[in-house]
Design a protein around this motif. Structure first.
Motif, PDB file in Angstrom:
ATOM      1  N   PHE A 161      16.826 -40.998  -6.358  1.00 25.39           N
ATOM      2  CA  PHE A 161      17.839 -40.027  -6.774  1.00 25.39           C
ATOM      3  C   PHE A 161      19.175 -40.232  -6.067  1.00 25.39           C
ATOM      4  O   PHE A 161      20.081 -39.424  -6.240  1.00 25.39           O
ATOM      5  CB  PHE A 161      17.331 -38.605  -6.527  1.00 25.39           C
ATOM      6  CG  PHE A 161      16.173 -38.257  -7.432  1.00 25.39           C
ATOM      7  CD1 PHE A 161      16.436 -37.770  -8.714  1.00 25.39           C
ATOM      8  CD2 PHE A 161      14.861 -38.423  -7.024  1.00 25.39           C
ATOM      9  CE1 PHE A 161      15.380 -37.461  -9.556  1.00 25.39           C
ATOM     10  CE2 PHE A 161      13.798 -38.131  -7.873  1.00 25.39           C
ATOM     11  CZ  PHE A 161      14.047 -37.651  -9.143  1.00 25.39           C
ATOM     12  N   MET A 181      30.453 -43.282 -13.715  1.00 22.61           N
ATOM     13  CA  MET A 181      29.001 -43.146 -13.813  1.00 22.61           C
ATOM     14  C   MET A 181      28.597 -41.698 -14.073  1.00 22.61           C
ATOM     15  O   MET A 181      27.632 -41.436 -14.796  1.00 22.61           O
ATOM     16  CB  MET A 181      28.320 -43.663 -12.535  1.00 22.61           C
ATOM     17  CG  MET A 181      28.412 -45.173 -12.376  1.00 22.61           C
ATOM     18  SD  MET A 181      27.662 -45.757 -10.848  1.00 22.61           S
ATOM     19  CE  MET A 181      25.924 -45.545 -11.222  1.00 22.61           C
ATOM     20  N   ARG A 227      34.511 -45.862  -9.988  1.00 21.46           N
ATOM     21  CA  ARG A 227      33.264 -46.217 -10.682  1.00 21.46           C
ATOM     22  C   ARG A 227      32.262 -45.072 -10.660  1.00 21.46           C
ATOM     23  O   ARG A 227      31.543 -44.823 -11.633  1.00 21.46           O
ATOM     24  CB  ARG A 227      32.664 -47.470 -10.048  1.00 21.46           C
ATOM     25  CG  ARG A 227      33.459 -48.737 -10.383  1.00 21.46           C
ATOM     26  CD  ARG A 227      33.173 -49.877  -9.424  1.00 21.46           C
ATOM     27  NE  ARG A 227      31.756 -49.994  -9.150  1.00 21.46           N
ATOM     28  CZ  ARG A 227      31.263 -50.392  -7.986  1.00 21.46           C
ATOM     29  NH1 ARG A 227      32.076 -50.716  -7.004  1.00 21.46           N
ATOM     30  NH2 ARG A 227      29.978 -50.459  -7.810  1.00 21.46           N
ATOM     31  N   ARG A 276      20.888 -36.727  -9.422  1.00 20.21           N
ATOM     32  CA  ARG A 276      21.194 -38.082  -8.964  1.00 20.21           C
ATOM     33  C   ARG A 276      22.532 -38.034  -8.243  1.00 20.21           C
ATOM     34  O   ARG A 276      23.558 -37.702  -8.820  1.00 20.21           O
ATOM     35  CB  ARG A 276      21.256 -39.051 -10.139  1.00 20.21           C
ATOM     36  CG  ARG A 276      19.891 -39.182 -10.839  1.00 20.21           C
ATOM     37  CD  ARG A 276      19.933 -40.215 -11.928  1.00 20.21           C
ATOM     38  NE  ARG A 276      20.233 -41.567 -11.416  1.00 20.21           N
ATOM     39  CZ  ARG A 276      19.330 -42.343 -10.860  1.00 20.21           C
ATOM     40  NH1 ARG A 276      18.073 -41.942 -10.740  1.00 20.21           N
ATOM     41  NH2 ARG A 276      19.675 -43.527 -10.433  1.00 20.21           N
ATOM     42  N   GLU A 305      22.196 -42.924  -5.549  1.00 20.49           N
ATOM     43  CA  GLU A 305      22.852 -44.171  -5.957  1.00 20.49           C
ATOM     44  C   GLU A 305      23.834 -44.566  -4.879  1.00 20.49           C
ATOM     45  O   GLU A 305      24.837 -43.885  -4.653  1.00 20.49           O
ATOM     46  CB  GLU A 305      23.616 -43.978  -7.271  1.00 20.49           C
ATOM     47  CG  GLU A 305      22.741 -43.874  -8.489  1.00 20.49           C
ATOM     48  CD  GLU A 305      22.305 -45.229  -9.002  1.00 20.49           C
ATOM     49  OE1 GLU A 305      21.402 -45.275  -9.846  1.00 20.49           O
ATOM     50  OE2 GLU A 305      22.880 -46.251  -8.544  1.00 20.49           O
ATOM     51  N   VAL A 306      23.520 -45.662  -4.237  1.00 19.63           N
ATOM     52  CA  VAL A 306      24.436 -46.161  -3.199  1.00 19.63           C
ATOM     53  C   VAL A 306      25.393 -47.133  -3.869  1.00 19.63           C
ATOM     54  O   VAL A 306      24.999 -48.194  -4.352  1.00 19.63           O
ATOM     55  CB  VAL A 306      23.649 -46.843  -2.058  1.00 19.63           C
ATOM     56  CG1 VAL A 306      24.607 -47.350  -0.994  1.00 19.63           C
ATOM     57  CG2 VAL A 306      22.650 -45.864  -1.461  1.00 19.63           C
ATOM     58  N   ILE A 307      26.633 -46.777  -3.903  1.00 18.33           N
ATOM     59  CA  ILE A 307      27.635 -47.566  -4.625  1.00 18.33           C
ATOM     60  C   ILE A 307      28.446 -48.370  -3.618  1.00 18.33           C
ATOM     61  O   ILE A 307      29.126 -47.803  -2.764  1.00 18.33           O
ATOM     62  CB  ILE A 307      28.599 -46.662  -5.426  1.00 18.33           C
ATOM     63  CG1 ILE A 307      27.815 -45.600  -6.199  1.00 18.33           C
ATOM     64  CG2 ILE A 307      29.480 -47.510  -6.342  1.00 18.33           C
ATOM     65  CD1 ILE A 307      26.893 -46.148  -7.255  1.00 18.33           C
ATOM     66  N   ALA A 308      28.361 -49.675  -3.741  1.00 14.11           N
ATOM     67  CA  ALA A 308      29.126 -50.546  -2.843  1.00 14.11           C
ATOM     68  C   ALA A 308      30.409 -50.968  -3.540  1.00 14.11           C
ATOM     69  O   ALA A 308      30.524 -50.933  -4.760  1.00 14.11           O
ATOM     70  CB  ALA A 308      28.299 -51.770  -2.477  1.00 14.11           C
ATOM     71  N   GLU A 323      29.180 -41.091 -17.657  1.00 15.08           N
ATOM     72  CA  GLU A 323      28.161 -41.771 -18.472  1.00 15.08           C
ATOM     73  C   GLU A 323      26.750 -41.267 -18.195  1.00 15.08           C
ATOM     74  O   GLU A 323      25.768 -41.851 -18.646  1.00 15.08           O
ATOM     75  CB  GLU A 323      28.209 -43.278 -18.202  1.00 15.08           C
ATOM     76  CG  GLU A 323      29.516 -43.955 -18.589  1.00 15.08           C
ATOM     77  CD  GLU A 323      29.713 -44.022 -20.083  1.00 15.08           C
ATOM     78  OE1 GLU A 323      28.704 -43.926 -20.817  1.00 15.08           O
ATOM     79  OE2 GLU A 323      30.869 -44.130 -20.538  1.00 15.08           O
ATOM     80  N   ASP A 324      26.651 -40.230 -17.380  1.00 19.64           N
ATOM     81  CA  ASP A 324      25.370 -39.594 -17.099  1.00 19.64           C
ATOM     82  C   ASP A 324      24.428 -40.506 -16.307  1.00 19.64           C
ATOM     83  O   ASP A 324      23.214 -40.373 -16.393  1.00 19.64           O
ATOM     84  CB  ASP A 324      24.693 -39.156 -18.410  1.00 19.64           C
ATOM     85  CG  ASP A 324      23.708 -38.018 -18.189  1.00 19.64           C
ATOM     86  OD1 ASP A 324      23.823 -37.355 -17.136  1.00 19.64           O
ATOM     87  OD2 ASP A 324      22.833 -37.830 -19.045  1.00 19.64           O
ATOM     88  N   ARG A 325      25.015 -41.408 -15.581  1.00 12.58           N
ATOM     89  CA  ARG A 325      24.161 -42.278 -14.761  1.00 12.58           C
ATOM     90  C   ARG A 325      23.901 -41.646 -13.401  1.00 12.58           C
ATOM     91  O   ARG A 325      22.875 -41.901 -12.787  1.00 12.58           O
ATOM     92  CB  ARG A 325      24.843 -43.640 -14.585  1.00 12.58           C
ATOM     93  CG  ARG A 325      24.940 -44.381 -15.908  1.00 12.58           C
ATOM     94  CD  ARG A 325      25.432 -45.794 -15.755  1.00 12.58           C
ATOM     95  NE  ARG A 325      25.394 -46.446 -17.067  1.00 12.58           N
ATOM     96  CZ  ARG A 325      25.680 -47.718 -17.281  1.00 12.58           C
ATOM     97  NH1 ARG A 325      26.029 -48.493 -16.266  1.00 12.58           N
ATOM     98  NH2 ARG A 325      25.610 -48.218 -18.492  1.00 12.58           N
TER      99      ARG A 325
END
Lengths: 273, 426
Positions: A167, A184, A180, A139, A169-172, A187-189
């Motif tokens: 897979f 993540m 952040r 991811r 993750e678009v982080i805005a 936290e295994d995100r």
């Protein structure tokens, strides 16, 4: 004190004052610098700190030595670009290298840095980037509009491919995006994130996350090259002069000087290659 | 007006008050039920909207939670809180710990009723659902009230208009069909009662075939019955009065007779039948006064039977009484009609002679003496003779009472007695 002595002293004083005025007219020119927030390379001063980042420090080093004064405008990148185009700002210190003839600005010859990219992964994660195949099943976090195309076309394509949406993750967000993302990862995100190695160092230092995370080399295939840009509203001769001053100044601070500037912000260039 | 409505003294207004109060109570009850039903329905609708809202924002909230985008979560919550139906929002993490809590109301003044809709926040990672927490959106009764307020203003206005129209319609109807006929009925009853005219009956101007018409008919029948009863009573009364008048007349006549008898008995001497002493003086006095006024004379003769005690002692009282009766009868026959004759003592008699002077009186007295002297009374085979002595006196201008005449006559009588009896002394 004799009369002749008094007249002589007045003459010397007038000559000094005239000389000082003439010197200022030649060196104390103000340059308007627009820049955005990209720690540790460019930082907006705050109540707690007046630091402006490595690149701004370099600019002050370069242009102050030549008698220029810098006036800073802290703006978002898009606004800064527009202000440079409009001539409201003379210089934007960092902009990704690109060939675009329709630009309203001119690149300097010397980049600020040719940044090495790296990945951030969990401390216990043995994964390493071995080409685009190696990230499949992982991811991946990325920021919106983050352009990796100059560093890795295949990586950018992978991120942009809708088939990989599950897979990626678009982080805005704003200046907290990297913070952040790192959280993540912890936290295994998400599993990994690629960015400028200096930026990653700076964030890991600031958040004190070295126990949980690590910077993993190699990064993407190419380096991220950023250069100062100068407004086309500056007369060409003057603009060339400013570019010249930068090019020469940047070359002059390579090596130990550059390391010292980086060290001020707790980072260093660690490209293992 | 208001005071009269709450404490009316008029039947129709009283009925109106009762009906209006019932109507108002029913209206309030129905409106209350309607309001409650509307409230429940609107609350349910808002709850559905809350659920939809929670479902709608769950994806961006989940994304923001997943990406630890606190600013975005905050912005989304603030945006949600701007929604008119949202009064609060809570976001919990997977451990049910509060990540964010926002309320549009002051926590110290919680609205009347809070209700909420929750939606689980999840995230799909590697095709596996991961629970992130929950989103709870709150609304309150104040939102419900705000939404139903307009409808209830309409309902309220409609109710006010209905009640007003009904009130005035009731006023008109009760006045028209009850108050006016009853007032007219009362007025006509009063007229009949005051006038006491027979044959008059109640006739209401506008009476439908209803209870009032029946009341009118029954009252008219009652008036007829009263009249008949009164006539019969009058006839009975008249009959009784006639009987009573006859009885009274008869009784009065009997009383008159009895009175006359009593008067007679009171005026006469029980033995001789001539005036007794009191009557004699009663009748004599006016004659004396009259003669004085007419300048004429009255004469008074006082008579006493000679040796009457000897008669009684010799022949007994029965014979004595016979002598007295005999003397009275015989003397009475000798007197004129206007002359008064009375027994004023045991064997003493007196005569008042109106318009009679002394000489005439002496003559009459002597005539009586002679008649007595020659008369013989036979009682039980016994022949009884006797004589009398007489004293005569005539009135004088100064006499104001018969007693004056009596005294003078009495003196003459004693002279006659003293001179040997059986004589007249004037």
């Amino acid at each position: 004190m004799s009369k002749h002595n008094l007249l002589g002293r007045l003459f010397i004083l007038v000559l000094f004052a005239v000389g000082l005025g003439t010197g200022r007219a030649g060196y104390a020119e103000t340059l308007k610098v627009c820049y955005d927030q990209w720690p540790p390379l460019t930082i907006f001063p705050s109540n707690g700190s007046s630091a402006r980042g490595v690149v701004i420090d370099m600019f002050e080093e370069v242009y102050s030595a030549q008698g220029y004064e810098l006036e800073f405008f802290e703006v978002p990148l898009a606004r800064g670009l527009a202000m440079v185009s409009d001539g409201l700002c003379d210089i934007l210190p960092e902009y990704v290298e690109a060939v675009n003839t329709e630009n309203d600005f001119v690149y300097a010859n010397e980049p600020t840095f040719a940044y090495t990219t790296a990945f951030v992964v969990r401390r216990d994660d043995p994964w390493r980037y071995l080409g685009i195949q190696s990230i499949k099943g992982k991811r991946v976090a990325t920021g919106p509009g983050w352009d990796y195309s100059s560093m890795s076309m295949s990586y950018q394509s992978y991120i942009d491919d809708p088939n990989n949406a599950d897979f990626v993750e678009v982080i805005a967000g704003y200046d907290d995006v990297v913070d952040r993302i790192l959280r993540m990862i912890i936290e295994d995100r998400v599993d990994l994130y690629a960015d400028n190695e200096l930026v990653l160092q700076h964030v890991l230092n600031r958040l004190n996350l070295h126990d949980e995370l690590q910077i993993a080399f190699p990064g993407l295939e190419k380096k991220l090259v950023e250069r100062p840009i100068f407004s086309k509203k500056i007369p060409a001769e003057k603009r060339q002069e400013l570019i010249r001053v930068w090019d020469e100044g940047r070359l002059s601070i390579k090596g130990e000087k550059e390391s010292m500037l980086l060290q001020k912000y707790g980072v260093k260039l660690e490209d293992p290659s | 007006m208001r005071f009269r409505f709450f404490r009316p003294n008029n039947l129709s207004r009283q009925l109106l008050r009762v009906i209006f109060s019932i109507y108002l109570a029913v209206t309030l009850l129905v409106t209350g039920i309607q309001f409650f039903a509307e409230y429940v329905k609107t609350k349910e609708s808002i709850l559905n909207e809350l659920e939809q809202l929670a479902r709608t924002v769950s994806a961006p909230v989940s994304t923001s939670l997943w990406q630890y985008n606190d600013k975005q979560v905050e912005a989304l919550a603030s945006g949600l809180l701007e929604m008119p139906i949202v009064e609060g929002i809570d976001i919990f993490n997977q451990h049910a710990e509060t990540v964010l809590s926002k309320k549009s109301y002051n926590i110290m003044s919680i609205p009347l009723s809070i209700f909420s809709a929750s939606y689980d926040l999840t995230w799909f990672k590697n095709e596996k659902e991961t629970k992130l927490g929950a989103l709870t959106v709150y609304s309150s009764s104040s939102v419900v009230f705000d939404r139903i307020l307009f409808n209830f203003i309409l309902i309220f206005i409609a109710s006010v208009i209905n009640i007003s129209i009904l009130f005035f319609s009731f006023v008109w109807a009760f006045d028209r069909f009850l108050s006016v006929p009853l007032t007219e009925l009362i007025s006509q009853v009063d007229d009949i009662r005051m006038d006491r005219k027979t044959g008059r009956r109640i006739s209401l101007p506008v009476v439908e075939n209803n209870e009032l018409k029946k009341l009118q008919d029954h009252m008219n029948m009652m008036f007829s019955d009263i009249e008949n009863h009164q006539k019969k009573l009058l006839e009975d009364e008249k009959e009784k009065r006639n009987w009573l008048e006859d009885a009274v007349a008869k009784r009065t006549e009997e009383l008159l007779v009895a009175n006359e008898n009593l008067k007679y008995l009171a005026a006469k001497d029980y033995l001789t039948g001539i005036l007794n002493r009191r009557s004699f003086y009663d009748y004599s006095h006016p004659l004396l006064i009259s003669s004085q006024r007419n300048r004429s004379f009255v004469s008074f003769i006082l008579m006493d039977i000679d040796h009457f005690k000897v008669i009684n002692d010799t022949h007994g009282h029965f014979v004595g009484d016979k002598v007295l009766v005999h003397f009275a009868q015989m003397t009475g026959e000798l007197l004129r009609k206007p002359d008064l004759f009375g027994r004023i003592g045991g064997e003493e008699f007196a005569i008042l002679l109106p318009d009679t002077e002394a000489d005439e009186a002496f003559r009459i007295a002597d005539e009586i003496r002679k008649a007595v002297g020659i008369s013989v009374l036979d009682v039980d085979g016994k022949s009884i003779t006797y004589t009398i002595s007489l004293g005569v006196a005539s009135s004088e201008p100064g006499d104001v009472s018969v007693d004056e005449l009596f005294k003078r006559a009495d003196v003459k009588l004693y002279e006659a007695k003293n001179k040997g009896r059986d004589r007249v002394q004037a």
